[in-house]
Design a protein around this motif. Structure first.
Motif, short mmCIF file in Angstrom:
data_model
loop_
_atom_site.label_atom_id
_atom_site.label_comp_id
_atom_site.label_asym_id
_atom_site.label_seq_id
_atom_site.Cartn_x
_atom_site.Cartn_y
_atom_site.Cartn_z
N LEU A 13 0.73 -1.28 0.16
CA LEU A 13 0.00 0.11 -0.02
C LEU A 13 0.81 1.29 0.01
O LEU A 13 1.94 1.31 0.67
CB LEU A 13 -0.99 -0.19 1.34
CG LEU A 13 -1.99 -0.98 1.41
CD1 LEU A 13 -2.93 -0.80 2.38
CD2 LEU A 13 -2.99 -0.91 -0.14
N ALA A 14 0.19 2.13 -0.78
CA ALA A 14 0.90 3.37 -0.76
C ALA A 14 0.00 4.56 -0.30
O ALA A 14 -1.44 4.50 -0.72
CB ALA A 14 1.78 3.93 -2.31
N LEU A 15 0.53 5.69 0.26
CA LEU A 15 -0.36 6.86 0.30
C LEU A 15 0.06 8.12 -0.56
O LEU A 15 1.44 8.36 -0.33
CB LEU A 15 -0.43 7.18 1.79
CG LEU A 15 -1.15 8.59 1.96
CD1 LEU A 15 -2.77 8.15 1.87
CD2 LEU A 15 -1.03 8.76 3.51
N SER A 16 -0.41 8.65 -1.53
CA SER A 16 -0.11 9.79 -2.39
C SER A 16 -0.16 11.33 -1.39
O SER A 16 -1.00 11.16 -0.90
CB SER A 16 -0.92 9.69 -3.51
OG SER A 16 -0.29 10.76 -4.62
N VAL A 17 1.12 11.63 -1.38
CA VAL A 17 1.42 12.99 -0.73
C VAL A 17 1.81 14.09 -1.79
O VAL A 17 2.69 13.66 -2.37
CB VAL A 17 2.13 12.88 0.50
CG1 VAL A 17 2.18 14.27 1.36
CG2 VAL A 17 1.60 11.81 1.39
N ALA A 31 5.59 15.34 0.91
CA ALA A 31 6.07 14.08 0.86
C ALA A 31 7.67 13.93 1.40
O ALA A 31 8.15 13.09 1.89
CB ALA A 31 5.96 13.40 -0.49
N HIS A 32 8.22 14.87 0.56
CA HIS A 32 9.60 15.13 0.85
C HIS A 32 9.99 15.15 2.42
O HIS A 32 11.01 14.49 2.94
CB HIS A 32 10.32 16.10 0.14
CG HIS A 32 11.85 16.27 0.24
ND1 HIS A 32 12.73 15.50 -0.67
CD2 HIS A 32 12.47 17.27 0.94
CE1 HIS A 32 14.02 15.96 -0.26
NE2 HIS A 32 13.81 17.08 0.58
N ALA A 64 5.05 10.48 -3.99
CA ALA A 64 5.03 12.04 -4.30
C ALA A 64 4.00 12.09 -5.48
O ALA A 64 4.51 11.51 -6.55
CB ALA A 64 6.34 12.51 -4.49
N SER A 65 2.97 13.03 -5.23
CA SER A 65 2.05 12.89 -6.59
C SER A 65 2.77 13.61 -7.63
O SER A 65 3.76 14.34 -7.50
CB SER A 65 0.93 13.65 -5.93
OG SER A 65 0.94 14.94 -5.40
N ALA A 66 1.98 13.84 -8.82
CA ALA A 66 2.56 14.20 -10.04
C ALA A 66 2.68 15.92 -9.88
O ALA A 66 1.89 16.45 -8.81
CB ALA A 66 1.53 13.93 -11.20
N PHE A 67 3.57 16.26 -10.39
CA PHE A 67 3.68 18.00 -10.37
C PHE A 67 2.53 18.50 -11.29
O PHE A 67 2.17 18.40 -12.40
CB PHE A 67 4.90 18.32 -11.12
CG PHE A 67 5.30 19.67 -10.99
CD1 PHE A 67 5.88 20.26 -9.98
CD2 PHE A 67 5.26 20.39 -12.17
CE1 PHE A 67 6.22 21.70 -9.96
CE2 PHE A 67 5.32 21.98 -12.15
CZ PHE A 67 5.86 22.40 -11.06
N VAL A 115 8.75 7.52 -3.37
CA VAL A 115 10.06 8.36 -2.65
C VAL A 115 10.45 7.57 -1.30
O VAL A 115 11.56 7.99 -0.77
CB VAL A 115 9.70 9.86 -2.51
CG1 VAL A 115 9.57 10.35 -4.18
CG2 VAL A 115 8.63 9.96 -1.73
N GLY A 116 9.63 6.87 -0.61
CA GLY A 116 10.00 6.34 0.88
C GLY A 116 8.94 5.65 1.43
O GLY A 116 7.89 5.26 0.82
#
Length: 164
Positions: free
Chosen positions: A15-19, A24-25, A51-54, A96-97
């Motif tokens: 599982l991941a959580l988008s931030v 996120a960093h 880390a969500s899209a830019f 990213v982590g």
């Protein structure tokens, strides 16, 4: 203090959580110990941080908020947290982590808490290399969403001959 994820990548949580960045960093660097949400969760344990899209407008707004939090709430010298970050120095659209969710609270003394719900984080670790992944809302299984780079051609393309 930044800790680099040292386990095999195959052992990353499903599982991941988008931030959004720069949050996120701040999580994977070990600075931010709370992830603010408008919704509650029963999820506990280690999760990937995506880390969500830019998106320029989101990033500019979040960077302003991040700078405000650091300048108004973080005690100088307490944590080596930069007051601003540059988009070129951050990763977007990638795992990213990791971080461990140990609790969800509606009150917390952390300077990073300002949401309705705060996912309390520990064991934050950054990946040595981000993994490109298409994000999703809420918690999501990131493996089927992994972006695979096209394989390089086995042989170089031959130059096009003369057209005349």
């Amino acid at each position: 203090m930044t800790t680099v994820y040292s386990e095999p990548l195959a052992l990353l949580p499903i599982l991941a959580l988008s931030v959004r960045q720069p949050w996120a960093h701040a999580i994977v660097k070990g600075w931010k110990d709370i992830e603010n949400r408008k919704w509650n969760t029963s999820q506990r344990g280690l999760v990937c941080i995506h880390a969500s899209a830019f998106i320029r407008s989101n990033f500019d707004s979040d960077l302003d908020d991040y700078s405000d939090v650091v300048s108004e709430r973080i005690t100088p010298g307490e944590h080596p947290v930069p007051s601003t970050l540059m988009a070129k120095d951050l990763d977007f659209g990638a795992i990213v982590g990791v971080a461990r969710i140990v609790d969800v609270t509606m009150r917390h003394s952390s300077p990073w808490f300002f949401g309705k719900y705060g996912f309390v984080l520990t064991d934050q670790q950054i990946l040595a290399e981000p993994i490109p992944v298409k994000g999703a809302l809420g918690f999501f299984d990131w493996r089927p969403r992994k972006i695979v780079a096209p394989e390089p051609s086995a042989r170089p393309a031959t130059a096009q001959g003369s057209l005349f």
